[in-house]
Write an enzyme that holds these catalytic residues in place. Structure first.
Site, short mmCIF file in Angstrom:
data_model
loop_
_atom_site.label_atom_id
_atom_site.label_comp_id
_atom_site.label_asym_id
_atom_site.label_seq_id
_atom_site.Cartn_x
_atom_site.Cartn_y
_atom_site.Cartn_z
N CYS A 2 8.55 2.38 -13.13
CA CYS A 2 9.75 2.97 -13.68
C CYS A 2 9.34 3.87 -14.83
O CYS A 2 8.16 4.04 -15.09
CB CYS A 2 10.68 1.88 -14.20
N ARG A 27 8.92 9.06 -10.93
CA ARG A 27 8.36 7.70 -10.96
C ARG A 27 9.36 6.64 -10.51
O ARG A 27 9.02 5.48 -10.30
CB ARG A 27 7.93 7.34 -12.38
N TRP A 74 12.90 2.04 -10.77
CA TRP A 74 12.48 1.93 -9.37
C TRP A 74 12.50 0.43 -9.14
O TRP A 74 11.63 -0.28 -9.62
CB TRP A 74 11.07 2.52 -9.22
N ASN A 100 8.98 -1.76 -18.26
CA ASN A 100 8.24 -1.50 -17.01
C ASN A 100 7.29 -2.67 -16.80
O ASN A 100 6.68 -3.13 -17.76
CB ASN A 100 7.36 -0.25 -17.15
N GLY A 101 7.12 -3.08 -15.57
CA GLY A 101 6.18 -4.19 -15.31
C GLY A 101 6.92 -5.35 -14.67
O GLY A 101 8.05 -5.21 -14.21
N GLU A 486 -6.22 5.09 11.31
CA GLU A 486 -5.64 5.58 10.06
C GLU A 486 -6.52 6.68 9.44
O GLU A 486 -6.00 7.67 8.92
CB GLU A 486 -5.46 4.39 9.09
N LYS A 490 -5.06 10.34 8.72
CA LYS A 490 -5.05 10.92 7.37
C LYS A 490 -5.72 12.28 7.38
O LYS A 490 -5.23 13.24 6.79
CB LYS A 490 -5.77 9.97 6.42
N GLU A 493 -3.45 14.85 9.16
CA GLU A 493 -2.23 15.12 8.40
C GLU A 493 -2.47 16.12 7.27
O GLU A 493 -1.68 17.03 7.08
CB GLU A 493 -1.75 13.82 7.73
N HIS A 509 -15.44 5.13 27.50
CA HIS A 509 -14.40 5.32 28.51
C HIS A 509 -13.70 6.67 28.37
O HIS A 509 -12.52 6.79 28.67
CB HIS A 509 -13.38 4.18 28.43
N LYS A 608 8.10 13.01 4.34
CA LYS A 608 7.75 11.70 3.76
C LYS A 608 8.49 10.58 4.47
O LYS A 608 7.95 9.53 4.73
CB LYS A 608 8.11 11.71 2.27
C1 G6P Z 1 6.15 9.54 7.94
C2 G6P Z 1 5.19 9.66 6.77
C3 G6P Z 1 4.05 8.69 6.93
C4 G6P Z 1 4.58 7.27 7.08
C5 G6P Z 1 5.60 7.18 8.22
C6 G6P Z 1 6.33 5.86 8.21
O1 G6P Z 1 5.52 9.97 9.08
O2 G6P Z 1 4.69 10.98 6.68
O3 G6P Z 1 3.19 8.75 5.79
O4 G6P Z 1 3.52 6.40 7.36
O5 G6P Z 1 6.59 8.19 8.08
O6 G6P Z 1 7.10 5.79 7.05
P1 G6P Z 1 7.59 4.44 6.40
O7 G6P Z 1 8.40 4.87 5.21
O8 G6P Z 1 8.41 3.75 7.43
O9 G6P Z 1 6.39 3.63 6.01
#
Ligand code: G6P
Length: 613
Positions: A2, A27, A74, A100-101, A486, A490, A493, A509, A608
């Site tokens: 936060c 934040r 948050w 915060n915390g 992953e 990454k 992306e 395969h 996002k």
């Molecule tokens: C989008 C984001 C990813 C994320 C995915 C799932 O594709 O770009 O970074 O992993 O959604 O999002 P979530 O909020 O459900 O973890």
């Protein structure tokens, strides 16, 4: 997670607090609040749900008070409501706290205070601080704050004001950043330099166990000595911030993605704080208590997520099957609906999502609920749809993640799943010694993760060396198979370069047809039960002139003889290696994309949170 701002000086506090909060909104932004004092009285008090930037009228409210504190939240403990917004106060609204915390032992303290007759108005951990200060107040605010802090366990950056001792702000810090900005005859406190940078660049960072008392003309910082419990005046240096606003929000890093990767050790700490039962060899997961008995009877689990969250679900499959002995099947949210899965009443669904708002994951959740099955959430955003609609859940507590590509939230999900696997295992056949061993090792993870981040310059050098390649293969087995997926996700992306991940065993395969000197392979080959098999895969790649970057366990010098580059990770339990092995892959993707000059935090065509099916 936060944001905190405080002001004491000669000017009206409210507009300064307001613009500070606006700059901290990145934040945390689900609710906010202010408390301003004037002439020994409360001049302005407000708590609201929503974003501060949508409430510009507040800035123009009638308030001339020149002492105040403010907070943007948050949510972690307690959902998003007006009551749960900060500042929190005591029974008589005389002591106001922004925090915060996490106060880990708040439940015990709250129970005690309730028995003593205190009346609570929120569900938060923070509120106990206000009541403890009320309880100990004897004329001097800082004395009461110090006494209150003696009773709490956890982390805090906090600021307190009170009309009972009105000409001051008391602030304190334990593992949650707080700084004092000095601007001639005014002081501004903040959890983050971006809140104050337009007013001053002269700052003092508070350290752990320090309490500062700020008055309109002066401030005193004292530190509690561990040995004798005494408070001594701390000698502090004034620093000058060189960052501009944008750099300050990113903590001085070039991108949020790098900042968030650097927060990964702290993300593990936040995910496990107060949840490790060392002596019982178990995880303490308050969010699962209400379904504890139902969970005992579960004999199969569907694990659902999208994108990176789905890969966390895939790691969870291995953890839960190996350590809890429950059959677990991961699936992608969007595919789940097409299957005629044969669930029985002992099936549970675990839904994984950073945002808690991903449409496909929510659709799968609703479908399972319709069947009357137990639904559990592993969610970062408190109060999100997923968090509200699941029967129970565990928050990952990773804080806001700004970069589109998920990094620290993934680490939070994996850590949470390690805890869930122990919890489910201990409900079944997992021996105490095994529980102890895992819990102890989980507690070391933040330190091990930091060791990896310390080698970031070496990882950057390796990423730069491969900058001219346009195809990459990632391979791993068992726990590190999802990490290969992953790592590839990454890289594509954020760099827009083609990358694919496969299980090591699948190389023969198909993918081998594409391996040659133009397609490097990143092989995750930690020293574990599948090490020998991974070495065979590496040899297959080398036999086709493919370059290999290995992610290997520290101390393994032999691997240098067969691969082109090695990135080392510390030794840990096999089930926990994914939490470490993914860190260099996050850094590799970041540095690779940065060298190509990509728009790292906002990759083209990606969002996002994907809230449409
Ligand atoms: C989008 C984001 C990813 C994320 C995915 C799932 O594709 O770009 O970074 O992993 O959604 O999002 P979530 O909020 O459900 O973890």
């Amino acid at each position: 997670m936060c944001g905190i701002v405080g002001y004491i000086g000669k000017n009206p506090a409210l507009p300064i607090l307001f613009s500070g909060l606006e700059r901290l909104e990145y934040r945390g932004y689900d609710s906010f609040g202010f408390c301003v004092l004037d002439d020994g009285k409360i001049d302005f008090l407000c708590k609201e749900k929503g974003k501060i930037s949508d409430q510009c009228h507040i800035k123009n409210s009638e308030s001339s008070g020149s002492i105040g504190i403010a907070h943007t939240r948050w949510a972690t403990t307690g959902i998003v409501t007006k009551e749960n917004a900060h500042p929190h106060f005591d029974c008589n609204q005389e002591f106001f706290v922004v925090h915060n915390g996490i106060i880990e032992n708040y439940k015990e303290i709250k129970e005690k205070l309730l028995n003593e007759g205190h009346k609570f108005s929120s569900e938060t951990d923070t509120e106990v601080l206000a009541h403890l200060i009320e309880k100990y107040f004897d004329g001097v605010l800082e004395d009461a704050v110090k006494k209150a802090l003696k009773e709490v366990r956890g982390t805090y950056g906090l600021a307190v004001v009170s009309p009972k001792d009105p000409n001051k702000i008391v602030v304190a810090r334990m593992s949650s950043p707080l700084l004092i900005g000095i601007n001639g005859d005014e002081f501004i406190i903040a959890s983050d330099p971006s809140a104050i940078i337009t007013r001053t660049r002269q700052i003092i960072h508070l350290d752990d166990n320090e309490v500062a008392v700020l008055t309109p003309d002066n401030f005193i910082i004292s530190k509690q000595e561990k040995e004798n419990d005494c408070w001594k005046i701390a000698d502090k240096k004034i620093e000058t911030i060189e960052w501009n606003i944008e750099e300050a929000e990113k903590g001085g890093y070039k991108h949020f993605m790098l900042k968030e990767i650097m927060q990964e050790p702290a993300t593990i700490e936040d995910a496990i704080r107060g949840r490790l039962y060392l002596e019982k060899g178990n995880a303490k997961l308050g969010g699962l208590e209400i379904v504890e008995d139902r969970l005992r009877n579960i004999d199969n689990i569907a694990l659902i997520g999208c994108g990176t969250a789905y890969y966390a679900a895939k790691v969870a499959e291995y953890m839960i099957e190996e350590y809890a002995g429950i059959s677990a099947e991961p699936d992608i949210g969007s595919e789940f609906r097409y299957r005629k899965s044969s669930f029985n009443k002992n099936t549970a669904g675990i839904f994984v999502s950073q945002s808690g708002e991903t449409a496909d994951t929510l659709a799968a959740l609703r479908e399972m609920k319709e069947k009357g099955l137990l639904t559990i959430g592993v969610t970062n955003v408190v109060g999100s749809n997923q968090a509200r609609e699941t029967d129970a859940g565990v928050y990952t507590r990773s804080g806001p993640e700004i970069a589109v590509a998920s990094t620290k939230a993934f680490i939070g999900q994996l850590t949470t799943f390690a805890l869930i696997a122990v919890y489910l295992g201990r409900q079944r056949d997992m021996a105490l010694v095994m529980g102890n061993r895992i819990i102890e090792e989980i507690s070391r993870l933040p330190e091990l993760a930091r060791e990896i981040l310390d080698t970031k310059e070496e990882i950057k050098t390796i990423a730069n060396k491969y900058i001219n390649y346009r195809d990459f293969w990632f391979i791993g087995r068992k726990y590190n198979y999802p990490i290969a997926l992953e790592g590839a996700l990454k890289l594509k992306e954020v760099s827009y370069v083609h990358a694919e991940g496969t299980a090591g065993g699948e190389l023969k395969h198909g993918p081998l047809a594409l391996i040659d000197e133009n397609c490097p392979t990143i092989a995750i080959c930690s020293s574990d039960s599948v090490y020998e098999k991974m070495i065979s895969n590496i040899e297959e790649v080398k036999a086709r002139n493919g370059k290999v970057i290995a992610i290997a366990t520290k101390g393994n010098e032999d691997i240098k003889k067969i691969v082109d580059d090695v990135i080392y990770i510390p030794k840990t339990l096999e089930m926990l290696t994914p939490i470490l092995s993914v860190i260099p892959l996050h850094l590799f993707a970041y540095y690779f994309a940065d060298a190509l000059g990509r728009d790292i935090d906002k990759p083209k065509n990606l969002a996002k949170s994907v809230t449409v099916e």
